[in-house]
Each structure stands twice: as C-alpha cells, then as structure tokens.
Design an enzyme around this catalytic site. Structure first.
Site, PDB file in Angstrom:
ATOM      1  N   HIS A   1       0.856  -1.194   0.000  1.00 16.94           N
ATOM      2  CA  HIS A   1       0.000   0.000   0.000  1.00 16.94           C
ATOM      3  C   HIS A   1       0.891   1.244   0.000  1.00 16.94           C
ATOM      4  O   HIS A   1       1.850   1.313   0.771  1.00 16.94           O
ATOM      5  CB  HIS A   1      -0.887  -0.021   1.248  1.00 16.94           C
ATOM      6  CG  HIS A   1      -1.984   1.005   1.229  1.00 16.94           C
ATOM      7  ND1 HIS A   1      -1.754   2.350   1.410  1.00 16.94           N
ATOM      8  CD2 HIS A   1      -3.341   0.878   1.066  1.00 16.94           C
ATOM      9  CE1 HIS A   1      -2.916   3.003   1.359  1.00 16.94           C
ATOM     10  NE2 HIS A   1      -3.893   2.127   1.148  1.00 16.94           N
TER      11      HIS A   1
ATOM     12  N   HIS B   1      38.132  52.423 -10.767  1.00 14.69           N
ATOM     13  CA  HIS B   1      37.123  53.362 -11.296  1.00 14.69           C
ATOM     14  C   HIS B   1      37.150  53.411 -12.818  1.00 14.69           C
ATOM     15  O   HIS B   1      36.822  54.439 -13.404  1.00 14.69           O
ATOM     16  CB  HIS B   1      37.329  54.784 -10.756  1.00 14.69           C
ATOM     17  CG  HIS B   1      37.391  54.865  -9.268  1.00 14.69           C
ATOM     18  ND1 HIS B   1      36.331  55.282  -8.494  1.00 14.69           N
ATOM     19  CD2 HIS B   1      38.382  54.549  -8.392  1.00 14.69           C
ATOM     20  CE1 HIS B   1      36.669  55.248  -7.216  1.00 14.69           C
ATOM     21  NE2 HIS B   1      37.913  54.808  -7.115  1.00 14.69           N
TER      22      HIS B   1
ATOM     23  N   SER C   1      28.638  36.509 -35.339  1.00 15.31           N
ATOM     24  CA  SER C   1      27.537  37.340 -35.804  1.00 15.31           C
ATOM     25  C   SER C   1      26.887  36.794 -37.057  1.00 15.31           C
ATOM     26  O   SER C   1      27.565  36.238 -37.936  1.00 15.31           O
ATOM     27  CB  SER C   1      28.075  38.746 -36.077  1.00 15.31           C
ATOM     28  OG  SER C   1      27.145  39.499 -36.818  1.00 15.31           O
TER      29      SER C   1
ATOM     30  N   LYS D   1      33.384  38.298 -37.243  1.00 16.91           N
ATOM     31  CA  LYS D   1      33.334  38.801 -35.862  1.00 16.91           C
ATOM     32  C   LYS D   1      33.383  37.626 -34.883  1.00 16.91           C
ATOM     33  O   LYS D   1      32.810  36.567 -35.127  1.00 16.91           O
ATOM     34  CB  LYS D   1      32.049  39.604 -35.662  1.00 16.91           C
ATOM     35  CG  LYS D   1      32.005  40.439 -34.376  1.00 16.91           C
ATOM     36  CD  LYS D   1      30.860  41.454 -34.455  1.00 16.91           C
ATOM     37  CE  LYS D   1      30.867  42.489 -33.349  1.00 16.91           C
ATOM     38  NZ  LYS D   1      30.393  42.027 -32.078  1.00 16.91           N
TER      39      LYS D   1
ATOM     40  N   ASN E   1      32.876  36.756 -30.663  1.00 20.64           N
ATOM     41  CA  ASN E   1      32.303  37.332 -29.440  1.00 20.64           C
ATOM     42  C   ASN E   1      32.642  36.514 -28.198  1.00 20.64           C
ATOM     43  O   ASN E   1      32.875  35.310 -28.296  1.00 20.64           O
ATOM     44  CB  ASN E   1      30.784  37.427 -29.588  1.00 20.64           C
ATOM     45  CG  ASN E   1      30.364  38.517 -30.569  1.00 20.64           C
ATOM     46  OD1 ASN E   1      31.055  39.532 -30.695  1.00 20.64           O
ATOM     47  ND2 ASN E   1      29.269  38.306 -31.262  1.00 20.64           N
TER      48      ASN E   1
ATOM     49  N   GLU F   1      29.151  35.657 -21.867  1.00 20.40           N
ATOM     50  CA  GLU F   1      27.740  36.061 -21.947  1.00 20.40           C
ATOM     51  C   GLU F   1      26.843  34.983 -21.363  1.00 20.40           C
ATOM     52  O   GLU F   1      25.900  35.264 -20.607  1.00 20.40           O
ATOM     53  CB  GLU F   1      27.375  36.375 -23.405  1.00 20.40           C
ATOM     54  CG  GLU F   1      28.088  37.640 -23.879  1.00 20.40           C
ATOM     55  CD  GLU F   1      27.951  37.926 -25.365  1.00 20.40           C
ATOM     56  OE1 GLU F   1      27.126  37.272 -26.038  1.00 20.40           O
ATOM     57  OE2 GLU F   1      28.682  38.815 -25.848  1.00 20.40           O
TER      58      GLU F   1
HETATM   59  O1  LIG Z   1      24.462  37.970 -34.850  1.00 18.64           O
HETATM   60  C1  LIG Z   1      24.455  39.159 -35.213  1.00 18.64           C
HETATM   61  O2  LIG Z   1      23.777  39.535 -36.183  1.00 18.64           O
HETATM   62  C2  LIG Z   1      25.314  40.155 -34.535  1.00 18.64           C
HETATM   63  C3  LIG Z   1      26.052  39.811 -33.468  1.00 18.64           C
HETATM   64  C4  LIG Z   1      27.049  40.790 -32.969  1.00 18.64           C
HETATM   65  O3  LIG Z   1      26.735  41.971 -32.759  1.00 18.64           O
HETATM   66  O4  LIG Z   1      28.193  40.399 -32.774  1.00 18.64           O
END
Ligand SMILES: O=C(O)/C=C/C(=O)O
Ligand SMILES: O=C(O)/C=C/C(=O)O
Lengths: 458, 458
Positions: free
Chosen positions: B127, B186, B316, B322, B324, B329
C-alpha cells in the site's frame, strides 16, 4: 549518419536528418545544458514569423521570388510547430541570441533547400545568412522576436487567464454582497464589512493590473527590426523596419510598429524589463489574494473557517481526511518564482554594454516562463479554487456576533473612552458587547440596539 | 487503455501501463503546467532513495520482509533512473510536495506489487501510504529529499565545476605571474600589477566561496526525517529519524545526521535559503570575473585588447569574421538567473505559516536549477574560455608604457603635487612620462629611471 556542413570557422558534422547547419551544431556542443533548458518554443516560433515576414519584404527589394517563396513556406512550417524538434539550442548561449537566430536561419534554409532541390540542409540555393537573414542582424531580429512572443503570450494566455480570475472574484463579490462579516486589520478584529466588499477589492486589484499590462504592451509593440547590427540599419534597405513592422502586424493581427529609436531598441531591454515588472506586480497581488483566501479558509475546526475551499485531492500522505488549500499554495509558489524571474530580468537589464544588451535570451526566457506560470496558475486557481468556494455563513455570523469592534459604532454617541471600556469589560469577562454595555450602564438598551447593527456598518 | 485506481476521494482512471495511482493522476489533472515544468529528476531520485532507506528501517520495526524487499527493489529502480517517465508531476502543486511524495509512494507500490504479483499498480499487497510511506509524512520526507538532492548536486556537480574553474584561473595566475600590466580602478588607469596577480584575485574569490558552500552544506546535512506531520514524530517509531539519517548516509556516502529540532526542519527552509544565498554569492563573483575577462578581451582593434579569448563559433549573423565572448555572456546570464532564483527562494522562505513552510517544491526546484546552471556554466567557461585565453603581451606592454599612473612611484621622492604636474603635462602634450618629467625639470634622468620600473611596482 552524418553530413558535413560549413561555416566561417570550418567544417562541422551534423546528423544527416537534421535541417540545421554548422552554427547550430557548434552551439549544441558549446553549451551543453540539456533539454530542460531549451529556448522557449514561443521565441522560436516568433523568430520564424519574423523570417517569414522578412522573405516577403525582401522579395520587394530584389530577393529572387523562387527563394523568397521557399523561405516563406519553410518559415511557415516552423511557425506552425511542424519543426519544433529542429531547435535544440538552449537559453544559455550568446547574449544576442545569434545562435538561435542562426538556428532559425539554418533550419529554414535547410528546409527551403529541400523544397527546392529535394536535398535537406546546406546553403544553396538558399543561404542562411545571405537570404534567410537578409537585411537583418540577430541584434534587431532577436529582440523583435522576443517582443512578438511576449505580446502573443500576453494576449493569447495571460489576459484571458487574468480575465477569468477577475471574473470569478467579481462574481463572488456580487454573490456575497449581503454576507456581513468581521473585518480584520493588523490581523486583529476590526469593524464589519461584507464578504462581497472584501472580494471586490481582489477583483479591483486585477483590474488595475490589467491596465498596467496594457500600458506595458505599448512599449513591447515597438520592434527593433531595421536597426541591424548597431541600430544604424546598415545592410538593410531604406524603410525595411517600417515594412517589417507592417508585415508582422498583418501576420499577427497585433498593432506592431517600428521602434522610433533603434539604438534604444538594441542597447536596452527596458520594454521587457517593464513588462516583467508588471508581471511581478501581478505576482504580488496574487500572493495577497491567495494568502487571504487560505487564511479565511483555515480550519476546518481550529482556524478562521469563514470560507470552505474545494477539496480537489487528499491533502496529506499521513493524515487521513485532511484537505489543503493546494491551489493557493501553487499560486503563491508561482508568484515567488515570477518575482525571482523579475530580479533576474532586472540584473540582466542593467548590464550589457554600449550598442547591445547581451542578456536577451535569459530575459526573454524568464519573461515567457513567468507569463506561462501566471496564466496557467490563474486559470487553475480560478476554476479549481475561487469558483468552488462556499462561504460558511454560520461561522461568519458567529464571529460577527462575538466581535468586540462593533463597539466602534457607539463611539460617536458615548465617546471613544467609554466605548473602549465596554469592549475591555466584555473581553475580560467573556461577555457579549450588549451584556457589557448594559452592565457598565454606559448606554441604554434602546440606544445600543439602534447603533449596533452590523448590517448597517458596512 | 485505462484501469481504475482509488483514493479517499473516490475512483480515478489512470493509464493502464502507468505505475502510478489515483493521487498522481489527480495532480496531473489539477496542475496542467506541461512537461517543461516537471519536478526536477534529482528530487525524484532523492525521494526514492529516502523510500528505499525507509523500507530498510521499517523492516527492523515490523514491516513484512517480503513487502520491504519489494519496496527496496522498486525504489532502487527509481533511484537508478529506470522509472523516470513515471514522474509526470510538476513543481507547481501542493507546497509540502505531498503530491510528488504520493507519486513516489504510488509508483514504488505499483512496481513492488508488479514484482510480487505480476500485476502493475494498485494497493495490495503493498500500500502506498501504509507501507511505502510508513513512519513518514510528506512534511519530513520531502524536505529530507530536497536536502539529499542538494547535497548530491553540490558534491557531484557544483564543487568539481568550481574546482575546475578555480584551477583554470589559478593556472593562469601562475603562468602570467611575470606579465606586468596596467591596473585600473574606477575604470581609470592606476598603478601596475601583474596579470597573474589580477587572475589570482579571481581564483581566491572562488576559494572563499568554496568554503561558504561547505559551511552551507553542514545545515543541509541535517535531515527532517522523523518529524512526520508537525515535527513531533507521531506515527514514527522511536529512533526513526536517527536510523533514517544513518541509512541515508550509508546509501549516499555523505555524513547526513538527524536534524536536532524537527520543528525548525519542517517549518523553515532556512538551510536551503542559506545554500541558495551562497549560490547567489557565487553568481555575483562569476559575474565580476566574466565581466572583467570580456572587458580585458574587448576589441580586437578598438577595445582594451589585453586578452585574446578563444573563438568558439562565428559571432555574428551579419558581420563576417566577428568573434564574441559568448562563454562570458552565457555565464553572466546564468548568474542573473541564479540571483533571481535566490530572490524566489527568499520570498518562499519568508512565508508558509506555523508548523510547515509550504513553498518547498518551488524552493527545491529553484535551488537545483541554480546548481545545474552554475555547474554546467562554470565547466564550460573554464574549458571553452579561460583555459584558451592568450594574453596579448605587446598590447599589455604598450599600455604600461603609455600609462601616466607610473608617476605614483615618483611621489615619495618629489611629492604628490609635483608628480601630478608631470602626469598632467604628459597627458596634455601627449608626451611620455619620462619626456614630461625631464621637460618640467622636476626630477633628473637617473632618479626617474631608478624609480619608474613597472616591474618593481607590482
Ligand atoms: O548575430 C548578429 O547579427 C550580430 C552579433 C554581434 O553583434 O556580434
Ligand atoms: O502529506 C503529508 O504527509 C502531510 C501534509 C499536510 O500536512 O497536510
């Protein structure tokens, strides 16, 4: 079985039957958080809706109509939820949502290529960046999708749920407008009011917040699209933002407009922060309401016992026959999480530097989860709790009868100090107010009966 | 295909192949939040571990050994993840976790009955309440499971991930101990330090938090089990709490003990709140570290450019080439959510009345999610970012060379005001410090070269 896809960093093996390409595959490998952390499907579908709109606008700006048609068809399939399993990426990725944007670009290109050539995936004839992402950056597309998803969830889920709960509370306010009960302030007995008045306050809380939500929506209706990478609109044709907003408005039936300043629209997420803050206000209101209802329903023998809440399930694994205010517990837990999510959104909204806030996936996911929790929670609380509440009229009348604070009605006639003496005397000697008043000789019987009428005090 | 199961409220139809019973089914229907909101599997498995321990302890207190054996076997299958799909309930339910506790009781009884009779489900011979839940209430079992799950996640996932990241930072501190760079306070140029010193501060942050986590763990090691419904231990045999803690310690290899006061253990969730607060401190530290790293890595041409972060993917969708700081992040988004979850946990911890805090499922789920996000996030950040960072020695040396704040080393010799004049003159006329110092005649060449040695200033 795998096939080879490429991006600017080189070759990547992807599953042969996947529609996605190299960048999606890299993200799967670089952010291994597991499927419980997937990007909310509402964001994916909104992204696809943006892609569909872009294909239409780009056709007018020279995109080969054959490609545009295929992109529209593929994107529509994503919007309709037919390719949900092609979006394996999680919330925790690049802060611009680039990888989810590329996931959408790759899947839509991969499916469009299949439509056009019979071969799944790849970059030809439809290229994920050159054609599906044409005139766009993640930096304007992703926040656009977040706004579209938030407005959709607000109108489709949250406002109807709020309306349902408000209706239930307003209905109770009306049904119980003649039930006189004791009021309480500071958790101590106070003057009477009706149960209907008490519930009318709850309904009004929700009415007020509905207005705040609609005010927050006006900011969400402004779309970042057209700003491209930093807000200047480089690589998008003149008028792209306006055309996109019009197209998205047509596709959704919601009055989206192009954001008046694209730098604000990329660099901040203030519209989502404000919306989240309003969700948090709603959570605060729901906590007050649900807390009150479970307090008034406490008992059944040793609590306030003014309300009987529906028994939806056995309450306890150990205490046979116990019933608990489980819907109120669910709703207050939901509210705590929503308040927490707003804290997360606030922390994210404060950060991100210069031309781009890079907390967008977290903010979007937290806001959509909050909307989902509140919508489901309010509907459930309305239907499984509020609509089934029965006031315990006998108990309510007993407590009014025994209350000392009715004495307040004597004060204008015999003065605050004399009235206080009566209340004190009644409490100390366990008398009714009437007995105490007459025993102390501070008021005559006729005056007492004329003034102490709970039904007239509300 | 369905079968009929019953509970104290009556009959319920459950899917024929499910192991669960009536109360699980009611909860599925009463809290329709969907599968993304499922109770974390770590809590389910910990609950099953508690049930397994209880069968053993109950056998010594008169539970029929045949039933105890079957319960142990069925519970072990849940612990081993063989019945994960039998736990469909969501976080948003009763605040005691009664429904997940009953889900465990029902599934384990349902599987034990299958083991004993060949027939799945039901309440006989095993049970769910009388045997699987014997000597227990949700009110002590569920918080016990939350503590077990939290301690497990801490030791299995979080501390190793923290160690990995701390090791990566400490390794960098050692490797870069001779790279003299400009310090900044700063956000303005200050005196020099070594890159190793800077990174040693990050490693030390994590060392400090590791100690705080271990301190928080001591409270989590105290188990509520044995308090039953309100902390008095009604319906549990004498010594049940101690025996359970010993059994759970044996099964997990962790030094669990019985909580010294069961009223605290049921009515509060302070141990989890404190643990969550420490996770939030970790999130704060990780944000500082990840923010610094992406700031030092900003560029490649127009930023500080002192560090080169690994390029894990194209950055990007619109800007070709580019790269990142995506791991930073991800980690700072994770941190924001953890800080938000701590807010939710705080709100929940403050509430809940008298003998029971009724925000337990939300608190448990938020804490486990935070641990998961931090663990995965830190491991990924260590391996995909920190371990691959290359200092840009030329850029670092250039910035030291051009820095004005080396002038601080002259102050003890020529005074603060004269040193300030040199810095100001150098800045206004775009001179090196040396040029400015000699031009103003405030210090001779030999003294300047003796004092201005960045390598000696660190
Ligand atoms: O993926 C994008 O369009 C831009 C990315 C970035 O600003 O690096
Ligand atoms: O599920 C229980 O054991 C107890 C719940 C309650 O206190 O009502």
């Amino acid at each position: 079985m795998h096939r080879i896809e490429t991006d600017s960093l080189g070759e990547v093996r992807v599953p042969a039957d996947a529609y996605w390409g190299a960048q999606t595959q890299r993200s799967i490998e670089n952010f291994p958080f597991g499927e419980m952390e997937r990007m909310p499907i509402g964001i994916i579908r909104a992204l696809a809706l943006v892609k569909r709109a872009a294909a239409g606008v780009n056709r007018a700006h020279g995109l080969d109509p054959t490609l545009a048609d295929a992109i529209e068809r593929a994107a529509a399939e994503v919007v309709d939820g037919k390719l949900d399993d092609q979006f394996p990426l999680v919330i925790w990725q690049t802060g611009s949502g680039t990888q989810s944007n590329m996931n959408a670009n790759e899947v839509i290109a991969g499916r469009a290529n299949e439509i056009l050539t019979g071969k799944r995936g790849g970059k030809s004839p439809v290229h994920p960046n050159d054609h599906v992402n044409m005139g766009q950056s993640s930096n304007d597309t992703f926040p656009t999708a977040l706004h579209v998803a938030a407005v959709e969830a607000l109108n489709r889920d949250l406002l109807p749920a709020l309306g349902r709960l408000r209706g239930a509370l307003a209905g109770a306010a009306l049904a119980w407008k003649d039930i006189v009960k004791i009021g309480r302030t500071h958790l101590q007995d106070a003057t009477p009011l009706t149960l209907g008045q008490e519930f009318s306050g709850y309904a009004e809380q929700l009415r007020g917040i509905e207005a705040h939500l609609k005010a927050a929506e006006t900011h969400l209706l402004r779309l970042a699209q057209g700003g491209t990478a930093v807000g200047t609109g480089l690589n998008a044709p003149e008028g792209f933002g306006d055309a996109m907003a019009a197209e998205i408005a047509a596709l959704t039936g919601r009055p989206f407009v192009s954001a008046p300043n694209k730098f604000e629209a990329l660099a901040s997420n203030d519209a989502l922060v404000q919306f989240s803050g309003t969700l948090s206000t709603l959570a605060v209101a729901l906590t007050k309401i649900a807390n009150d209802i479970r307090l008034l329903g406490s008992g059944p023998r040793s609590g306030l016992g003014e309300l009987e809440l529906p028994a939806n399930e056995p309450g306890s694994s150990i205490m046979p026959g116990k019933v608990n205010p489980t819907q109120a517990e669910m709703l207050t837990m939901v509210a705590a999480q929503v308040i927490g999510n707003h804290q997360a959104v606030t922390v994210g909204g404060m950060q991100g530097h210069l031309e781009l806030n890079v907390f967008k996936p977290m903010i979007g996911a937290a806001v959509l989860r909050s909307v989902h929790l509140l919508s489901t929670g309010m509907t459930s609380f309305a239907t499984r709790c509020v609509e089934g509440i029965e006031p315990n009229r006998r108990r309510i009348a007993d407590l009014v009868e025994r209350s000392l604070m009715l004495v307040t009605a004597l004060a204008p006639e015999i003065g605050y100090d004399n009235a206080a003496k009566i209340a004190k005397h009644a409490h100390e000697h366990d008398l009714s107010l009437r007995q105490a008043a007459l025993a102390l000789g501070l008021v005559d019987e006729a005056t007492f009966d004329r003034l102490i009428r709970p039904g007239d005090m509300v």
